[in-house]
Design a protein around this motif. Sequence first.
Motif, PDB file in Angstrom:
ATOM      1  N   ASN A 120       0.656   8.377   6.118  1.00 57.15           N
ATOM      2  CA  ASN A 120      -0.466   8.266   6.173  1.00 57.15           C
ATOM      3  C   ASN A 120      -1.780   7.132   7.047  1.00 57.15           C
ATOM      4  N   TRP A 121      -1.961   7.379   8.771  1.00 60.22           N
ATOM      5  CA  TRP A 121      -1.710   5.942   9.619  1.00 60.22           C
ATOM      6  C   TRP A 121      -3.710   5.848   8.997  1.00 60.22           C
ATOM      7  N   GLU A 122      -4.154   6.809   8.996  1.00 65.03           N
ATOM      8  CA  GLU A 122      -5.648   7.216   8.707  1.00 65.03           C
ATOM      9  C   GLU A 122      -6.204   6.668   6.997  1.00 65.03           C
ATOM     10  N   ARG A 123      -5.026   6.454   6.218  1.00 65.81           N
ATOM     11  CA  ARG A 123      -5.299   5.904   4.509  1.00 65.81           C
ATOM     12  C   ARG A 123      -5.235   4.555   5.032  1.00 65.81           C
ATOM     13  N   VAL A 124      -4.029   3.980   5.841  1.00 66.77           N
ATOM     14  CA  VAL A 124      -3.508   2.856   5.669  1.00 66.77           C
ATOM     15  C   VAL A 124      -5.042   1.747   6.849  1.00 66.77           C
TER      16      VAL A 124
ATOM     17  N   ASP B  61      -7.938   2.751   6.210  1.00 72.18           N
ATOM     18  CA  ASP B  61      -9.129   2.394   5.659  1.00 72.18           C
ATOM     19  C   ASP B  61      -8.803   0.943   4.419  1.00 72.18           C
ATOM     20  N   TRP B  62      -7.143   1.002   3.936  1.00 72.73           N
ATOM     21  CA  TRP B  62      -7.084   0.288   3.751  1.00 72.73           C
ATOM     22  C   TRP B  62      -7.500  -1.256   4.198  1.00 72.73           C
TER      23      TRP B  62
ATOM     24  N   LYS C 193     -12.179   0.501  14.748  1.00 74.35           N
ATOM     25  CA  LYS C 193     -10.989   1.474  14.242  1.00 74.35           C
ATOM     26  C   LYS C 193     -10.441   3.236  14.945  1.00 74.35           C
TER      27      LYS C 193
ATOM     28  N   PHE D   4       0.975  -1.235   0.333  1.00 76.21           N
ATOM     29  CA  PHE D   4       0.129  -0.029  -0.217  1.00 76.21           C
ATOM     30  C   PHE D   4       1.006   1.231  -0.159  1.00 76.21           C
ATOM     31  N   GLU D   5       0.248   2.243  -0.758  1.00 72.31           N
ATOM     32  CA  GLU D   5       0.914   3.169  -1.242  1.00 72.31           C
ATOM     33  C   GLU D   5       1.458   4.387   0.412  1.00 72.31           C
TER      34      GLU D   5
END
Length: 573
Positions: free
Chosen positions: A208-212, A214-215, A228, A178-179
Motif C-alpha cells: 500500500n503505497w499511500e500508507r508508506v 504517510d509513514w 507527496k 513498516f507493515e
Amino acid sequence: MALSNSEIADIFNQMADMLEIKGENPFKVRAYRNAARTVQNLGKSLDSLMEEGMELTKLPGIGHDLAESIAEIIETGKFSKLEALKKEMPEGLDKLLSIEGLGPKRIRQLYDTFHITSLEELAKVAESGEIYTLKGFGPKLVEKILKGVRLAKKAGHRFRFDVAKPFAEELRSYLENFEGVIDVEVAGSYRRKKETVGDLDILVVAENWERVVDWFVAFEKIKEVVSKGPTRSTVILRNDLQVDLRSVAKESYGSALHYFTGSKAHNIKIRKMAIEKGWKINEYGVFQGERRIGGETEEQIYRMLGLRYIEPELREDRGEVEASLEGRLPKLVTLEEVRGDLHVHSNWTDGHASIREMAEAAKAKGYDYIAITDHSRHLTVAKGLDEKRLREQMEAIDKLNETLDGITVLKGIECDILEDGSLDLPDSVLNELDIVLGAVHYKFNLSKKEQTRRIVKAMQHPCFNVLAHPTGRIIGHRNAYELDMGEIFKACKNEQVALEINAQPERLDLNDIYAKVAKEEGIKLSVATDAHDPMSLDFMEYGINQARRGWLEKEEILNTRTLKQLKALLKKG
C-alpha cells in the motif's frame, strides 16, 4: 528529534570556527574540535548512550561542560552558546572557512578591511587585486583562494558519504520495519559508494503505497515535505539532504534498481546492448515490443545480455561491461578480508588512546595486527616523535607484545617527507622499524615538478614502505597537490613502495581512478584508517568502499595478508 552524531559534531566544529574567528582562547577552540572528533567517531549514537546511562565524561576530550552541552543539544536540538555567538558575529563569515589558505585571522582581516561575508565578495576582491593591499596576501595565496572559491561552488550541496550514511541507513530501517513493505533499497551514487552524495533515491516495493508515504513523511528528521505523489515523494532532511522515495512494482524492481543506481554512462551502454538485441530497457523492465520479458532482478537483466553481474561500485563505464563479457571482472575485496590496519596513531603524539587500547580495539574487530605509526618530529603541532622518543616507544611496544594475546603491534612511523625529499628521521632508527609510512604535511604548493621530485626521492629511501594519503586532498576543502602521477606510479614499481588508500572520510586518498591505475600497474596498496582513537578504526569501511570502486581484489592489498606474508612484503628488495 534526536540529532545524529555527525550533526552534533558539526555544531561543535561550528562553535570552534566562530570562536577562532572571534579570537577566543585557543584552548577553548581546541576543546570543541576534539569533542567534535570524538562525537563523529562514535560507533553508537550519543542519544542511545545517554539512554543507557553512560557518563559522557568517560569519552575522550569530553569534560563536564561539554557533557552538559551534548545533553542540551540532544534534548533541544540546539546549542544556546552557538546561537548566542552567531548573533554576535557578522553573518556569512563561517562560510569562508571552507577556502584553503583562509584561517580565522585572515577571515577577520578580510572582514575588517572589505566587509567580506560571502564567496562572491571574496572572489570579487581577489580578482580586482584589492586583496593585495592586505599584509600577507601574495599571488600564490590569492590563486589558492580563487581555486578554493571555485571548488566550494563546484561542491554545491553534495554530502560526504559518511555524512549521508547514517540518514540513509536510518531511513532504510525505518521503512523496512513498516507493515506491508516488501523491498527497500537506497540507490544512486550512495549505492555505488561514491565519495559524495547529492541526494538519496530510495526504492520501495509495498502493498500500500499511500500508507508508506504517510509513514515516510512522518520521519522525525524531516525539515520540509516537498511533494507527496502517486509514485514519488520528496522531502528535505534537517541537514538539507534531499530524499526521493519512489514506488516500484515487484515485477520492475530489478530494472528500477539498475536504472536509479546508475551511473548514467553505465546505463547508456547497457541500453545500447539491449537495442542491438531488439529490446528496450528502462526503469519498468526489459521489453520486446510491448511485451515485458524481464526486469524482476538486476541479475536477470545482466544475464539476458550475456553478462556476469556487475557490482554497483564498478558501474561507471570504465571497462566493467567489457570485463564482464570477457569473464575478467574482479572479485572485489570485502571488509571481512581485512586482517589489520597499517596506519594507526596513539597518545604518544596526537592520538587519544594508548597503544594497548588501540591494540585491544583492533583485536575486538578480529584483526591479527596493527601498526602504530605516530608522527615524526617535524610535525610539532602533533607532538611528533624524535629519535629518542621513538626508541622509547619501540621498547614499549616490544614489552606490550609480550603481554598481548591474539594480536601483534608493529613498530612504525608516519615520517614527514621534507621539502628536499629527505625523511624526517635518521636511518639508524628507521632501519629498526617494521613499517615506514612517508607523508607530505607541509609545502603543498610546490610546482608539479618539484612536488613529484620530492616524493620520488623520498620513496627511493631503502626503508620507505607506504606513501600515505598520496595526493593530500581534503574533500570539498583542499585540492590534491600537483603531481605527475605517472612518475609516482613508476617510482612505486621501481622501489617496491605501496600506495595508501587513506580511509578517513574527508580524505579517501587515493581516489578510485588512481587506485585502478595502480592495480593495472601491479602496485600494491594499503587500506588504512589513520585512526587517532579506537572508534576511528571503523573508518576501514570507507577505505574498502574506495578500494572496491578502484577494482581492487584481496591479493592487491597489503593488509589482507597474514602477518608473515605482510612482513615479507615490507622487506624491500
